[in-house]
Design a protein around this motif. Structure first.
Motif, PDB file in Angstrom:
ATOM      1  N   THR A   1       0.842  -1.182   0.000  1.00 42.77           N
ATOM      2  CA  THR A   1       0.000   0.000   0.000  1.00 42.77           C
ATOM      3  C   THR A   1       0.884   1.240   0.000  1.00 42.77           C
ATOM      4  O   THR A   1       2.098   1.148   0.198  1.00 42.77           O
ATOM      5  CB  THR A   1      -0.933   0.031   1.228  1.00 42.77           C
ATOM      6  OG1 THR A   1      -0.148  -0.120   2.414  1.00 42.77           O
ATOM      7  CG2 THR A   1      -1.981  -1.063   1.167  1.00 42.77           C
ATOM      8  N   LYS A   2       0.262   2.368  -0.209  1.00 46.16           N
ATOM      9  CA  LYS A   2       0.961   3.644  -0.192  1.00 46.16           C
ATOM     10  C   LYS A   2       1.484   3.905   1.213  1.00 46.16           C
ATOM     11  O   LYS A   2       0.801   3.673   2.202  1.00 46.16           O
ATOM     12  CB  LYS A   2      -0.010   4.741  -0.615  1.00 46.16           C
ATOM     13  CG  LYS A   2       0.575   6.109  -0.638  1.00 46.16           C
ATOM     14  CD  LYS A   2      -0.489   7.129  -1.028  1.00 46.16           C
ATOM     15  CE  LYS A   2      -0.010   8.495  -0.624  1.00 46.16           C
ATOM     16  NZ  LYS A   2      -1.090   9.430  -0.401  1.00 46.16           N
TER      17      LYS A   2
ATOM     18  N   SER B   1       5.837   7.652  -2.434  1.00 47.21           N
ATOM     19  CA  SER B   1       5.132   6.368  -2.363  1.00 47.21           C
ATOM     20  C   SER B   1       3.985   6.252  -3.364  1.00 47.21           C
ATOM     21  O   SER B   1       3.771   5.192  -3.939  1.00 47.21           O
ATOM     22  CB  SER B   1       4.633   6.097  -0.945  1.00 47.21           C
ATOM     23  OG  SER B   1       3.624   7.007  -0.587  1.00 47.21           O
ATOM     24  N   GLU B   2       3.263   7.334  -3.594  1.00 46.25           N
ATOM     25  CA  GLU B   2       2.164   7.275  -4.559  1.00 46.25           C
ATOM     26  C   GLU B   2       2.695   7.016  -5.968  1.00 46.25           C
ATOM     27  O   GLU B   2       2.144   6.223  -6.727  1.00 46.25           O
ATOM     28  CB  GLU B   2       1.354   8.570  -4.524  1.00 46.25           C
ATOM     29  CG  GLU B   2       0.064   8.477  -5.300  1.00 46.25           C
ATOM     30  CD  GLU B   2      -0.868   9.649  -5.049  1.00 46.25           C
ATOM     31  OE1 GLU B   2      -1.732   9.857  -5.901  1.00 46.25           O
ATOM     32  OE2 GLU B   2      -0.733  10.338  -4.027  1.00 46.25           O
ATOM     33  N   GLN B   3       3.800   7.665  -6.303  1.00 49.93           N
ATOM     34  CA  GLN B   3       4.427   7.471  -7.610  1.00 49.93           C
ATOM     35  C   GLN B   3       4.938   6.039  -7.749  1.00 49.93           C
ATOM     36  O   GLN B   3       4.765   5.403  -8.783  1.00 49.93           O
ATOM     37  CB  GLN B   3       5.579   8.466  -7.765  1.00 49.93           C
ATOM     38  CG  GLN B   3       6.253   8.424  -9.110  1.00 49.93           C
ATOM     39  CD  GLN B   3       7.373   9.461  -9.197  1.00 49.93           C
ATOM     40  OE1 GLN B   3       7.641  10.200  -8.266  1.00 49.93           O
ATOM     41  NE2 GLN B   3       8.032   9.490 -10.332  1.00 49.93           N
TER      42      GLN B   3
ATOM     43  N   LYS C   1       2.155   3.435  -8.346  1.00 49.81           N
ATOM     44  CA  LYS C   1       1.640   3.413  -9.722  1.00 49.81           C
ATOM     45  C   LYS C   1       2.442   2.471 -10.618  1.00 49.81           C
ATOM     46  O   LYS C   1       1.956   2.014 -11.638  1.00 49.81           O
ATOM     47  CB  LYS C   1       1.646   4.813 -10.315  1.00 49.81           C
ATOM     48  CG  LYS C   1       0.601   5.725  -9.710  1.00 49.81           C
ATOM     49  CD  LYS C   1       0.689   7.118 -10.290  1.00 49.81           C
ATOM     50  CE  LYS C   1      -0.326   8.050  -9.634  1.00 49.81           C
ATOM     51  NZ  LYS C   1      -0.218   9.427 -10.138  1.00 49.81           N
TER      52      LYS C   1
END
Length: 121
Positions: free
Chosen positions: A81-82, A88-90, A93
Motif C-alpha cells: 500500500t501507499k 510512495s504514490e508514484q 503506480k
C-alpha cells in the motif's frame, strides 16, 4: 428473567475452561521489496497477512527498498500500500494492481534469521 440473562452471559464469557495456546514471540525480520527489473519499491508499506494464526504486520519500506520489523515465524500472504514517503504514490503506480490486496496463492515464509525478498513483478 434479568438474572437468567446475566447468568447466561457470565457462563458464556467464562467458556468451557480450556486455555488458549500462547503465541510465540516475534522474531526480527528484514529484507527487500523490489519492482519488476530490480528497482527498489521505495516508500511503500509491506502488509503481511497471516495464514497460520499469527498477527498481521505492517512494515514501512525504506527508500532503498529494504525493510526491518518483527513478525511471528510462519506463512503470510502479502500486499503493498501507499506509505508516508513523498514518492510512495508514484512508486505504487509502477506496481501491478494484483499486489494491492492479499492473494492466498502468493505467500512468503518468515523464518528466524532469514532475509525476505519480495519482487512485485
Amino acid at each position: 428473567m434479568k438474572n437468567l440473562l446475566l447468568m447466561l452471559t457470565l457462563l458464556l464469557s467464562v467458556g468451557c475452561g480450556s486455555t488458549a495456546t500462547p503465541m510465540p514471540a516475534p522474531t526480527e525480520i528484514k529484507g527487500k521489496v523490489e519492482l519488476n527489473g530490480g528497482k527498489p519499491a521505495s516508500g511503500l508499506v509491506l502488509n503481511l497477512y497471516p495464514l497460520e494464526g499469527q498477527q498481521p504486520r505492517v512494515i514501512e519500506v525504506a527508500e532503498d527498498g529494504t525493510f526491518k520489523g518483527e513478525a511471528i515465524t510462519g506463512k503470510y500472504s502479502y500486499f503493498v500500500t501507499k506509505g508516508s514517503a513523498k514518492n510512495s504514490e508514484q512508486t505504487l503506480k509502477l506496481v501491478n494492481a494484483k499486489f494491492y490486496e492479499a492473494d492466498l496463492a502468493r505467500t512468503i515464509v518468515v523464518k528466524a534469521g532469514e532475509d525476505i525478498k519480495v519482487t512485485l513483478e
